[in-house]
Write an enzyme that holds these catalytic residues in place. Structure first.
Site, short mmCIF file in Angstrom:
data_model
loop_
_atom_site.label_atom_id
_atom_site.label_comp_id
_atom_site.label_asym_id
_atom_site.label_seq_id
_atom_site.Cartn_x
_atom_site.Cartn_y
_atom_site.Cartn_z
N ASP A 56 -21.26 17.34 -45.84
CA ASP A 56 -20.79 18.48 -47.04
C ASP A 56 -21.07 19.63 -45.76
O ASP A 56 -22.30 20.12 -46.22
CB ASP A 56 -21.20 18.58 -48.15
CG ASP A 56 -20.72 19.93 -48.97
OD1 ASP A 56 -19.89 20.59 -48.36
OD2 ASP A 56 -21.37 20.04 -50.02
N LYS A 76 -19.03 29.62 -42.72
CA LYS A 76 -17.69 28.94 -42.97
C LYS A 76 -16.61 30.02 -43.13
O LYS A 76 -15.46 29.44 -42.94
CB LYS A 76 -18.19 28.04 -44.09
CG LYS A 76 -17.03 27.16 -44.69
CD LYS A 76 -17.51 26.27 -45.68
CE LYS A 76 -16.51 25.24 -46.19
NZ LYS A 76 -16.86 24.57 -47.30
N GLU A 84 -12.87 18.76 -50.40
CA GLU A 84 -13.93 18.75 -51.09
C GLU A 84 -13.72 18.09 -52.61
O GLU A 84 -14.47 17.42 -53.08
CB GLU A 84 -14.64 20.07 -51.08
CG GLU A 84 -15.14 20.39 -49.68
CD GLU A 84 -15.59 22.06 -49.45
OE1 GLU A 84 -15.29 22.75 -50.51
OE2 GLU A 84 -16.04 22.34 -48.46
N ASP A 139 -14.12 23.34 -58.35
CA ASP A 139 -15.07 23.41 -57.05
C ASP A 139 -15.30 24.68 -56.37
O ASP A 139 -14.50 25.54 -55.87
CB ASP A 139 -14.56 22.56 -55.95
CG ASP A 139 -15.62 22.51 -54.95
OD1 ASP A 139 -16.69 23.29 -54.84
OD2 ASP A 139 -15.45 21.99 -53.64
#
Length: 630
Positions: free
Chosen positions: A25, A87, A192, A214
């Site tokens: 992850d 990210k 994800e 999420d």
């Protein structure tokens, strides 16, 4: 009889050897690595027993690179050289980031391909030189790879790396590039929310329709999935690639600036206040109020008390943005909130009480929190990695994921012809045939676009390539087959083939950077908001294109045969109809253009018949009936 040992290409020849594979992850705030041991998915800890690796990288002037907690401790002292939340920059250009005044970085954007980087790619200037987000992410992935190899006692066969469902093609490709740079073989990029559903479904033997909410540090995704007898089918996905826990931190940061009358702070102070803002947010998860205290470089002391109620009020519109995406996902899946059996919460930011409350109120049920929201994605990725590495155990299961936005090509008039609709299951391959627009056309430009609108100008351009060597034919005679292939990672390749000659061209879509902050969400919102306008615009463009093609064809026919087949009066009638069409073709009334096209078609009917008779007569001249029969 001798028995042969058969293995996957590139893997060990021993069929019963457990192959070492992990799920990663790669998070905005924290990253994790997990694997399957004795049939159970488990997170791998570092030497200090910590599972979470802060996604922070520090570059020192002497070339030393710190990753994780050690890097995090340097972020206030060296904000330019300590990269946090990288990210959010993956697969992005500087123009996509927007306002950078509150970010303590020195941004660089490549202006030409001569630099060795794709033009427009965002980069960061550090004490160790200019670094791309791919290089920074690779440092995080490298630490996780080493952690896994030390814990498992061997070299990894590969890894499944998770990405936000709403990462576009460029962002996914950047993630794969970072993994390659870190020495990892990517078995698959996995969305994800889907990874979370895998972990939840297998751990709890759940069946039915589930929503996976999420909210991570930098991105938000919502996926609607149906779990049934080992099949994980993604029905719809939605989200916001520029909404996450960082944005809640930023609201507190702005509140601190406003409370203390501050502006234009130096980079160390910006980083210090952002760090205190994040700490305040986390404190408010378990307490009704918290105190934010910081000493600025000027010596000024910041000391403010923030209540949970104040924080909830200042961030309420962020919560509503997640609920809007949730409504769109349910609409796409053709379901209501009452059809959802359970809501799985993923990501550390979902611990905020007003997030839990809002989601519970929306669905009329308490969200499911029995799996650690920080770890559930890595656990699901590890299960998928175990399967792809060939360590399948127990009952087989099937994963059906989807793409977030439609893919298509530009056609005449700047229109979009969608070939792969959004929420199509991946991997996917779809093809459609097109033809030439003009007589004798020997080449065709293929413009690949992404989005939900009807006009190319309202969608995202992904790539362009040319198909050359088309045999010269009359307009409409050529058959060009355009094929779109989306692999299991959501990456796209496009090919075009002229069917009679076999001439072919293709491209792997790898743009220099991806969609801007709100473009994906905006594309979906706009597709609904402007649906009627888009249909009218498409009808107008189609009618204009047809009219232009008709005018060109009639004009060519008159030049070739007008004098020979028509008298002056007939020619005048046709030219009058042509002028009438030219008068309306640039307007906005597609019905008026349609009427003018019909009038010109009617005016040229006799001329067309005479040309046909002439062509037949020319073809038969000098031939006997017996020649035709044979």
């Amino acid at each position: 009889m001798a028995l042969l040992q058969i293995s996957e290409p590139g893997l060990s020849a021993a069929p019963h050897q457990h192959r070492l594979a992990v799920g990663i992850d790669l998070g905005t705030t924290n990253s994790l690595v997990a694997t399957v041991r004795s049939g159970i998915s488990t997170v791998l800890n570092d030497e200090q027993g910590c599972a979470l690796l802060p996604s922070v990288v520090h570059y020192a002037a002497d070339g030393e690179v710190l990753v994780g907690q050690a890097a995090q401790e340097e972020q206030s002292a060296y904000p330019h050289n300590t990269i946090v939340s990288v990210k959010r920059f993956m697969g992005r250009g500087l123009k996509d980031v927007g306002d950078v005044s509150n970010l303590p970085y020195r941004f660089v954007e490549t202006s030409s391909s001569g630099s060795g980087q794709a033009p427009g790619m965002l980069q960061l200037r550090t004490a160790a030189g200019v670094k791309s987000p791919v290089e920074v992410s690779a440092e995080i992935l490298r630490v996780l790879r080493v952690r896994a190899e030390q814990a498992l006692g061997g070299e990894l066969v590969g890894a499944v790396i998770t990405v936000p469902a709403y990462f576009d093609d460029a962002q996914r490709q950047a993630t794969k590039d970072a993994a390659k740079l870190a020495g990892l073989n990517v078995l698959r990029l996995l969305n994800e929310p889907t990874a979370a559903a895998i972990a939840y479904g297998l751990d709890n033997a759940s069946e039915g329709v589930y929503a996976v909410y999420d909210l991570g540090g930098g991105t938000f995704d919502i996926s609607i999935l149906r779990l049934s007898k080992g099949v994980f089918e993604v029905l719809a996905t939605n989200g916001d690639s520029a909404l996450g826990g960082d944005d809640f931190d930023h609201r507190i940061y702005c509140w601190l600036l406003e409370k203390n009358g501050l502006s234009a702070l130096p980079a160390p102070d910006i980083r210090s206040l952002l760090t205190h803002a994040r700490a305040a947010k986390e404190q408010l998860t378990d307490h009704l109020e918290t105190r934010a205290t910081a000493v600025l470089s000027s010596g000024e002391v910041i000391d403010n008390v923030l209540t949970r109620a104040e924080f909830h009020e200042m961030s309420q519109n962020l919560v509503q943005r997640t609920l809007q995406a949730l409504r769109r996902a349910l609409r796409d899946a053709k379901l209501t909130a009452q059809d959802v059996k359970g809501v799985v919460m993923v990501g550390g930011a979902t611990r905020m009480p007003h997030i839990q409350q809002a989601v519970g109120d929306f669905f009329g049920q308490a969200p499911l929190n029995n799996l650690d929201p920080d770890k559930v994605v890595a656990l699901g990725a590890a299960i998928q990695a175990n399967v792809l590495a060939g360590n399948r155990g127990g009952d087989d299961w099937l994963l059906l994921d989807v793409i977030p936005l439609s893919l298509g090509i530009e056609t005449m008039g700047g229109l979009v012809e969608k070939i792969v609709p959004r929420n199509s299951t991946i991997p996917s391959a779809r093809a459609q045939e097109f033809t030439t627009y003009k007589d004798g056309q020997t080449a065709m430009s293929i413009h690949v676009v992404q989005g939900e609108r009807e006009l190319v100008s309202d969608c995202r351009s992904l790539a362009k390539f040319e198909l050359r060597g088309i045999p010269p034919m009359v307009a409409g005679a050529a058959r060009i087959r355009v094929t779109f292939q989306v692999d299991a990672d959501g990456l796209l390749s496009v090919s075009a083939r002229e069917m009679s000659s076999g001439t072919e061209a293709s491209i792997v879509v790898k743009p220099s950077y991806g969609l801007s902050d709100d473009e994906i969400a905006r594309m979906l919102q706009d597709s609904a908001q402007y649906a009627r306008d888009d249909m009218q615009a498409r009808a107008l463009r189609e009618q204009q294109t047809e009219a232009a093609q008709l005018l060109e064809a009639v004009d060519n026919a008159l030049q070739q045969d007008g004098e020979a087949l028509l008298d002056a009066a007939a020619q005048a009638r046709i030219r009058t109809s042509m002028e009438a069409l030219r008068a309306v073709i640039g307007g906005s009334d597609h019905q008026a253009i349609k009427r003018a096209v019909e009038a010109l078609n009617q005016a040229t009917t006799e001329f067309a018949q005479k040309r046909m008779d002439q062509s037949v007569k020319h073809a038969l001249t000098g031939h006997k009936l017996s020649d035709l029969e044979s």
